[in-house]
Motif scaffolding. Structure first.
Motif, PDB file in Angstrom:
ATOM      1  N   GLY A   2       0.812  -1.216   0.000  1.00  0.00           N
ATOM      2  CA  GLY A   2       0.000   0.000   0.000  1.00  0.00           C
ATOM      3  C   GLY A   2       0.841   1.259   0.000  1.00  0.00           C
ATOM      4  O   GLY A   2       2.066   1.215  -0.096  1.00  0.00           O
ATOM      5  N   ASN A   3       0.162   2.370   0.137  1.00  0.00           N
ATOM      6  CA  ASN A   3       0.834   3.671   0.060  1.00  0.00           C
ATOM      7  C   ASN A   3       0.882   4.443   1.358  1.00  0.00           C
ATOM      8  O   ASN A   3       1.536   5.479   1.433  1.00  0.00           O
ATOM      9  CB  ASN A   3       0.102   4.557  -0.954  1.00  0.00           C
ATOM     10  CG  ASN A   3       0.390   4.091  -2.354  1.00  0.00           C
ATOM     11  OD1 ASN A   3       1.513   3.699  -2.647  1.00  0.00           O
ATOM     12  ND2 ASN A   3      -0.644   4.096  -3.196  1.00  0.00           N
ATOM     13  N   SER A   4       0.155   3.959   2.356  1.00  0.00           N
ATOM     14  CA  SER A   4       0.068   4.750   3.587  1.00  0.00           C
ATOM     15  C   SER A   4       1.353   4.624   4.401  1.00  0.00           C
ATOM     16  O   SER A   4       1.946   3.553   4.500  1.00  0.00           O
ATOM     17  CB  SER A   4      -1.131   4.299   4.420  1.00  0.00           C
ATOM     18  OG  SER A   4      -2.323   4.590   3.731  1.00  0.00           O
ATOM     19  N   ASP A   5       1.756   5.755   5.015  1.00  0.00           N
ATOM     20  CA  ASP A   5       2.995   5.782   5.796  1.00  0.00           C
ATOM     21  C   ASP A   5       2.836   5.061   7.127  1.00  0.00           C
ATOM     22  O   ASP A   5       3.790   4.536   7.683  1.00  0.00           O
ATOM     23  CB  ASP A   5       3.387   7.240   6.083  1.00  0.00           C
ATOM     24  CG  ASP A   5       3.623   8.014   4.802  1.00  0.00           C
ATOM     25  OD1 ASP A   5       4.501   7.592   4.034  1.00  0.00           O
ATOM     26  OD2 ASP A   5       2.900   9.006   4.548  1.00  0.00           O
ATOM     27  N   ILE A  22      -1.780  13.511  12.273  1.00  0.00           N
ATOM     28  CA  ILE A  22      -0.793  12.858  11.392  1.00  0.00           C
ATOM     29  C   ILE A  22      -1.062  13.239   9.924  1.00  0.00           C
ATOM     30  O   ILE A  22      -0.150  13.605   9.183  1.00  0.00           O
ATOM     31  CB  ILE A  22      -0.838  11.317  11.593  1.00  0.00           C
ATOM     32  CG1 ILE A  22      -0.291  10.958  12.985  1.00  0.00           C
ATOM     33  CG2 ILE A  22      -0.037  10.592  10.500  1.00  0.00           C
ATOM     34  CD1 ILE A  22      -0.498   9.500  13.391  1.00  0.00           C
ATOM     35  N   ALA A  23      -2.339  13.196   9.546  1.00  0.00           N
ATOM     36  CA  ALA A  23      -2.693  13.534   8.159  1.00  0.00           C
ATOM     37  C   ALA A  23      -2.356  14.990   7.859  1.00  0.00           C
ATOM     38  O   ALA A  23      -1.820  15.323   6.795  1.00  0.00           O
ATOM     39  CB  ALA A  23      -4.181  13.263   7.941  1.00  0.00           C
ATOM     40  N   GLU A  24      -2.646  15.842   8.827  1.00  0.00           N
ATOM     41  CA  GLU A  24      -2.396  17.279   8.638  1.00  0.00           C
ATOM     42  C   GLU A  24      -0.911  17.590   8.439  1.00  0.00           C
ATOM     43  O   GLU A  24      -0.549  18.549   7.771  1.00  0.00           O
ATOM     44  CB  GLU A  24      -2.920  18.028   9.866  1.00  0.00           C
ATOM     45  CG  GLU A  24      -3.014  19.522   9.702  1.00  0.00           C
ATOM     46  CD  GLU A  24      -3.677  20.121  10.931  1.00  0.00           C
ATOM     47  OE1 GLU A  24      -4.811  20.606  10.801  1.00  0.00           O
ATOM     48  OE2 GLU A  24      -3.072  20.065  12.021  1.00  0.00           O
ATOM     49  N   LYS A  25      -0.052  16.747   9.056  1.00  0.00           N
ATOM     50  CA  LYS A  25       1.393  16.993   8.921  1.00  0.00           C
ATOM     51  C   LYS A  25       1.940  16.385   7.627  1.00  0.00           C
ATOM     52  O   LYS A  25       3.149  16.311   7.420  1.00  0.00           O
ATOM     53  CB  LYS A  25       2.151  16.433  10.138  1.00  0.00           C
ATOM     54  CG  LYS A  25       1.750  17.056  11.468  1.00  0.00           C
ATOM     55  CD  LYS A  25       1.976  18.551  11.494  1.00  0.00           C
ATOM     56  CE  LYS A  25       1.468  19.270  12.736  1.00  0.00           C
ATOM     57  NZ  LYS A  25       0.118  19.022  13.184  1.00  0.00           N
ATOM     58  N   PHE A  27       1.366  13.188   6.268  1.00  0.00           N
ATOM     59  CA  PHE A  27       1.583  11.737   6.158  1.00  0.00           C
ATOM     60  C   PHE A  27       0.284  11.063   5.726  1.00  0.00           C
ATOM     61  O   PHE A  27      -0.812  11.479   6.134  1.00  0.00           O
ATOM     62  CB  PHE A  27       2.047  11.158   7.500  1.00  0.00           C
ATOM     63  CG  PHE A  27       3.339  11.754   7.988  1.00  0.00           C
ATOM     64  CD1 PHE A  27       4.556  11.317   7.482  1.00  0.00           C
ATOM     65  CD2 PHE A  27       3.335  12.791   8.924  1.00  0.00           C
ATOM     66  CE1 PHE A  27       5.750  11.885   7.915  1.00  0.00           C
ATOM     67  CE2 PHE A  27       4.522  13.360   9.357  1.00  0.00           C
ATOM     68  CZ  PHE A  27       5.732  12.903   8.852  1.00  0.00           C
ATOM     69  N   ASP A  28       0.427  10.016   4.921  1.00  0.00           N
ATOM     70  CA  ASP A  28      -0.744   9.229   4.535  1.00  0.00           C
ATOM     71  C   ASP A  28      -0.987   8.174   5.603  1.00  0.00           C
ATOM     72  O   ASP A  28      -0.059   7.465   6.009  1.00  0.00           O
ATOM     73  CB  ASP A  28      -0.502   8.564   3.171  1.00  0.00           C
ATOM     74  CG  ASP A  28      -0.478   9.608   2.065  1.00  0.00           C
ATOM     75  OD1 ASP A  28      -1.226  10.610   2.184  1.00  0.00           O
ATOM     76  OD2 ASP A  28       0.305   9.443   1.116  1.00  0.00           O
ATOM     77  N   ILE A  53      -6.291  10.113   4.193  1.00  0.00           N
ATOM     78  CA  ILE A  53      -6.768   9.069   5.116  1.00  0.00           C
ATOM     79  C   ILE A  53      -7.400   7.922   4.338  1.00  0.00           C
ATOM     80  O   ILE A  53      -8.288   8.139   3.503  1.00  0.00           O
ATOM     81  CB  ILE A  53      -7.798   9.665   6.107  1.00  0.00           C
ATOM     82  CG1 ILE A  53      -7.109  10.734   6.973  1.00  0.00           C
ATOM     83  CG2 ILE A  53      -8.410   8.576   6.981  1.00  0.00           C
ATOM     84  CD1 ILE A  53      -8.049  11.539   7.850  1.00  0.00           C
ATOM     85  N   THR A  54      -6.941   6.697   4.599  1.00  0.00           N
ATOM     86  CA  THR A  54      -7.546   5.514   3.975  1.00  0.00           C
ATOM     87  C   THR A  54      -8.329   4.755   5.034  1.00  0.00           C
ATOM     88  O   THR A  54      -7.738   4.132   5.925  1.00  0.00           O
ATOM     89  CB  THR A  54      -6.448   4.591   3.394  1.00  0.00           C
ATOM     90  OG1 THR A  54      -5.653   5.356   2.492  1.00  0.00           O
ATOM     91  CG2 THR A  54      -7.057   3.398   2.686  1.00  0.00           C
TER      92      THR A  54
END
Ligand code: 6PG
Length: 468
Positions: A2-5, A22-25, A27-28, A53-54
């Protein structure tokens, strides 16, 4: 792949806030919650951040959504739920994947998990409540340094900042991060109790209104006591109840809740032989507060407790100084406990670094913590009261603490945390104490032996047989 960090499990209030942070900074993040409806509602409400966000509907989906090696943050209730969640994840993960427990875990559990788990693990203490989690908490990391380094880019990005320094750091091996968070919470209890006692003197001893109390705490927040807890105390005292239109404080039941972290601090301090009487007093005060029926019954038997102070009422400045003095002694104990743990567990905990991490984001954040960060590096065993800056403060405020404790005692106002602070101060600056009597008694009834003061010989016995 996947692509999320990073992945996050547990979308309670704190989990949601951390995920948005986390998303705001940038990162996925992939998220999963036991109840899919919660996950869907969270993603639907995420606004602009939704693109990062996933939402996932099963653990395998969550795991599949992550870049490898994976990083998964657990935001589930401390205790069995963490073990169960880890067990559910293990078959889905690879040996290099990192699990991070960000709950309020007991550090003994973190030690155990660290030793048991077949893959990398990190235990992080996160402080700051919902607001902190959303916009910048203080983060105390524990576990192998390499695990911290992997997660650090995200954890330092989402943390609070004191000036430009992120309030996130590696505290030490194994459960060190959760241990430091536990001591933080013990200090939180003590800080809150000291404030509540001063409120009690103002309300019962001086007959002040909630508005007057609010005004004083607001003023104090511009001085040496500047801190989040003093700031919110002013706001709590000023707030009006929607039903009665009177102060909200007047409709709140005087029984404090607790989830147990303050109690853990008290228990661990006993294991370590570290004196933390102000924190102990704060935990005990919560326990006593919960016994409302018994307190009401005792008041019937013994008469009304707190009396209005008729003679020698303390000036407001004296209350402020007593609070400063009690607070310094409380932190001396907290950092002393950290030094004891460091020795006991071989953790090399850095008190100055801990004070730096507590300067912003966490519940006990205060101006004084910056001075503590400067002072602690220079004193052995993190003995804050010996650092010249704080020794000077104690010398200047000790009289006020003594005056407040005496007046409270004379007027039936319970101030257990202030009393414990004063007794600790007096005991700590007494070179020749009274434990020679204890040693004599122990030797008398159990031939336990004592050390002689003159020649330093141990295993000595008194002439008790001759005297019976
Ligand atoms: C924090 C707090 C938090 C704690 C609450 C409630 O640092 O953000 O310490 O972790 O859970 O303050 O604690 P009690 O219910 O024990 O008062």
């Amino acid at each position: 792949m996947g692509n999320s960090d990073i992945g996050l499990i547990g979308l309670g209030t704190m989990g949601q806030a951390l995920a948005l942070n986390i998303a705001e900074k940038g990162f996925d993040i992939a998220v999963w919650n036991r109840t899919t409806a919660v996950t869907q509602a969270f993603a639907a409400d995420a606004g602009d951040l939704a693109a990062r966000i996933t939402p996932t509907e099963s653990l395998p989906d969550l795991v599949a959504a992550l870049k490898t090696p994976r990083m998964i943050l657990l935001m589930v209730p401390a205790g069995d739920a963490v073990d169960q969640q880890i067990q559910a994840l293990l078959p889905l993960l690879s040996k290099d994947d990192l699990i991070i427990d960000a709950g309020n875990a007991n550090f003994n559990d973190t030690n155990r998990r660290m030793a048991e788990l077949p893959l990398p693990f990190l235990g992080i203490g996160v402080s700051g409540g919902e607001e902190g989690a959303r916009h910048g908490p203080s983060i105390m990391g524990g576990g192998p340094r390499a695990n911290w380094d992997r997660a650090a880019p995200i954890l330092t990005a989402i943390a609070a900042r004191y000036k430009d320094t992120p309030c996130a750091d590696w505290m030490g091996e194994a459960g060190a991060g959760h241990f430091v968070k536990t001591v933080h919470n013990g200090i939180e209890y003590a800080d809150m109790q000291l404030i509540a006692e001063v409120y009690g003197i103002m309300r019962d001893g001086l007959g002040m209104s909630a508005d007057q109390v609010a005004a004083i705490f607001e003023r104090w927040n511009d001085g040496p006591l500047q801190s989040y807890l003093v700031e919110i105390t002013a706001k709590v005292a000023a707030a009006r109840d929607g039903v009665t239109a009177g102060p909200v404080l007047d409709v709140i039941v005087d029984a404090a809740g607790q989830k147990g972290t303050g109690r853990w601090t008290a228990i661990e301090a006993q294991h370590l032989g570290a004196p933390i009487p102000v924190i102990d007093a704060a935990v005990t005060a919560r326990n006593i507060s919960a016994r409302r029926d018994e307190r009401a019954e005792m008041q019937e038997i013994f008469g009304a407790g707190p009396q209005r102070i008729q003679t020698g009422a303390p000036a407001i400045e004296v209350l402020e100084q007593a609070l400063i003095c009690g607070k310094i002694l409380c932190y001396d104990q907290g950092f002393g406990m950290i030094a004891a743990a460091s020795r006991q567990f071989g953790w090399s905990l850095d008190s100055a670094a801990i004070a730096r991490v507590w300067r912003a984001g966490c519940i006990i954040r205060s101006a004084m913590l910056d001075d503590m960060a400067s002072a602690l590096g220079a004193v052995p065993d993190a003995r804050l009261m010996a650092a010249p800056f704080f020794a000077d403060w104690l010398k200047r405020t000790e009289g006020a603490l003594r005056q407040v404790v005496s007046l409270a005692a004379l007027n039936g106002i319970a101030v257990p945390a202030h009393s414990a602070a004063l007794a600790y101060f007096d005991a700590m600056r007494t070179a020749r104490g009274t434990a020679n009597m204890l040693q004599g008694q122990r030797d008398y009834f159990g031939r336990h032996g004592f050390e002689r003061l003159d020649d330093g010989k141990s295993g000595q016995h008194g002439p008790w047989a001759d005297q019976d």
